[in-house]
Motif scaffolding. Structure first.
Motif, PDB file in Angstrom:
ATOM      1  N   SER A   3      42.434  30.215  55.330  1.00 35.54           N
ATOM      2  CA  SER A   3      43.398  31.289  55.583  1.00 35.54           C
ATOM      3  C   SER A   3      42.761  32.676  55.554  1.00 35.54           C
ATOM      4  O   SER A   3      43.432  33.661  55.831  1.00 35.54           O
ATOM      5  CB  SER A   3      44.505  31.243  54.524  1.00 35.54           C
ATOM      6  OG  SER A   3      45.148  29.998  54.526  1.00 35.54           O
ATOM      7  N   GLY A   4      41.501  32.747  55.162  1.00 37.10           N
ATOM      8  CA  GLY A   4      40.842  34.045  55.046  1.00 37.10           C
ATOM      9  C   GLY A   4      41.309  34.849  53.842  1.00 37.10           C
ATOM     10  O   GLY A   4      41.159  36.066  53.798  1.00 37.10           O
ATOM     11  N   THR A   5      41.858  34.164  52.865  1.00 37.99           N
ATOM     12  CA  THR A   5      42.375  34.821  51.666  1.00 37.99           C
ATOM     13  C   THR A   5      41.229  35.138  50.714  1.00 37.99           C
ATOM     14  O   THR A   5      40.453  34.244  50.360  1.00 37.99           O
ATOM     15  CB  THR A   5      43.398  33.906  50.962  1.00 37.99           C
ATOM     16  OG1 THR A   5      44.423  33.561  51.892  1.00 37.99           O
ATOM     17  CG2 THR A   5      43.999  34.586  49.748  1.00 37.99           C
ATOM     18  N   PRO A   6      41.098  36.395  50.284  1.00 36.20           N
ATOM     19  CA  PRO A   6      40.019  36.725  49.355  1.00 36.20           C
ATOM     20  C   PRO A   6      40.193  36.023  48.010  1.00 36.20           C
ATOM     21  O   PRO A   6      41.319  35.833  47.532  1.00 36.20           O
ATOM     22  CB  PRO A   6      40.113  38.243  49.202  1.00 36.20           C
ATOM     23  CG  PRO A   6      41.436  38.636  49.723  1.00 36.20           C
ATOM     24  CD  PRO A   6      41.922  37.550  50.627  1.00 36.20           C
TER      25      PRO A   6
ATOM     26  N   PRO B 266      32.745  32.192  52.404  1.00 33.53           N
ATOM     27  CA  PRO B 266      32.699  33.576  52.892  1.00 33.53           C
ATOM     28  C   PRO B 266      33.833  34.464  52.392  1.00 33.53           C
ATOM     29  O   PRO B 266      33.731  35.684  52.466  1.00 33.53           O
ATOM     30  CB  PRO B 266      32.755  33.424  54.418  1.00 33.53           C
ATOM     31  CG  PRO B 266      33.274  32.061  54.673  1.00 33.53           C
ATOM     32  CD  PRO B 266      32.919  31.217  53.475  1.00 33.53           C
ATOM     33  N   ASN B 267      34.891  33.891  51.880  1.00 31.61           N
ATOM     34  CA  ASN B 267      36.011  34.690  51.393  1.00 31.61           C
ATOM     35  C   ASN B 267      35.917  35.020  49.908  1.00 31.61           C
ATOM     36  O   ASN B 267      36.830  35.638  49.355  1.00 31.61           O
ATOM     37  CB  ASN B 267      37.342  33.983  51.688  1.00 31.61           C
ATOM     38  CG  ASN B 267      37.448  32.639  51.001  1.00 31.61           C
ATOM     39  OD1 ASN B 267      36.474  31.889  50.907  1.00 31.61           O
ATOM     40  ND2 ASN B 267      38.628  32.317  50.511  1.00 31.61           N
ATOM     41  N   VAL B 268      34.825  34.624  49.250  1.00 30.64           N
ATOM     42  CA  VAL B 268      34.660  34.977  47.834  1.00 30.64           C
ATOM     43  C   VAL B 268      34.338  36.465  47.775  1.00 30.64           C
ATOM     44  O   VAL B 268      33.283  36.919  48.209  1.00 30.64           O
ATOM     45  CB  VAL B 268      33.561  34.142  47.145  1.00 30.64           C
ATOM     46  CG1 VAL B 268      33.270  34.673  45.747  1.00 30.64           C
ATOM     47  CG2 VAL B 268      33.983  32.680  47.074  1.00 30.64           C
ATOM     48  N   PHE B 269      35.289  37.211  47.261  1.00 30.27           N
ATOM     49  CA  PHE B 269      35.154  38.666  47.139  1.00 30.27           C
ATOM     50  C   PHE B 269      34.247  39.014  45.971  1.00 30.27           C
ATOM     51  O   PHE B 269      33.432  39.921  46.039  1.00 30.27           O
ATOM     52  CB  PHE B 269      36.543  39.294  46.961  1.00 30.27           C
ATOM     53  CG  PHE B 269      36.532  40.780  46.818  1.00 30.27           C
ATOM     54  CD1 PHE B 269      36.332  41.582  47.923  1.00 30.27           C
ATOM     55  CD2 PHE B 269      36.722  41.381  45.571  1.00 30.27           C
ATOM     56  CE1 PHE B 269      36.322  42.972  47.801  1.00 30.27           C
ATOM     57  CE2 PHE B 269      36.718  42.759  45.443  1.00 30.27           C
ATOM     58  CZ  PHE B 269      36.514  43.562  46.556  1.00 30.27           C
TER      59      PHE B 269
END
Length: 179
Positions: free
Chosen positions: A99-102, A146-149
């Protein structure tokens, strides 16, 4: 309204750590709620596990997946406490990535929850290899999403709360800038 999901792995938390771990999850959720006025914070200890206890055994696995998946899919940010291995948490992290959720990944060294270095031999080259376990707390595959902020280690409940507040503020500022 900002929707936050607090993900965690509860199944393999050792008995001696369980009460403190649960308290940490509740404090992380409270901190997230207090950090963003009007935030809708959900997590399994409140929003699915108690409800599952009231269901028939043959329904529990399906409902757990449906309910927890929905909480991840509806979230604007996921805070993942990843101190202990968890297949379910890994699934939730992948749902968030799709979902591209951080994601803000948190973990603590309980003194016995890290994976030690291991070596192995492959039959095709008979060479000795070191298993790539990173720092031994969170698998490299999860850290590589890649979405790990942010991925951060904490040493107390207060430390976890501080990391949550700081990173929710950064994400909120980034969102305001992106809008």
């Amino acid at each position: 309204m900002t929707r936050i999901y607090v993900a965690c792995g509860l199944t393999h938390v050792p008995t001696q750590d369980f009460d403190e771990y649960v308290k940490t999850i509740h404090e992380i959720a409270a901190s997230a709620s207090n950090s963003i006025p009007g935030a809708d914070v959900k997590y399994a200890l409140v929003n699915s596990d108690p409800q599952l206890a009231e269901r028939a055994a043959e329904e529990k696995a399906r409902l757990c997946y449906i309910w927890d998946r929905r909480m991840v899919e509806e979230a604007d940010v996921v805070i993942a406490e990843a101190s202990f291995p968890s297949t379910g948490l890994g699934i939730e992290l992948q749902i968030a990535e799709t979902s591209g959720t951080p994601v803000v990944l948190l973990y603590r060294d309980f003194g016995h929850n890290w994976a030690p270095r291991k070596s192995y031999v492959n039959p095709n080259d008979e060479g000795h290899h070191e298993l790539q376990v990173g720092d031994g707390f969170i698998t490299l595959m999860a850290l590589g999403l890649p979405n790990v902020f942010k991925a951060a280690q904490y040493d107390s409940i207060e430390g976890a709360v501080s990391i949550v507040r700081e990173n929710l503020s950064l994400l909120a500022n980034r969102q305001a800038f992106d809008d």
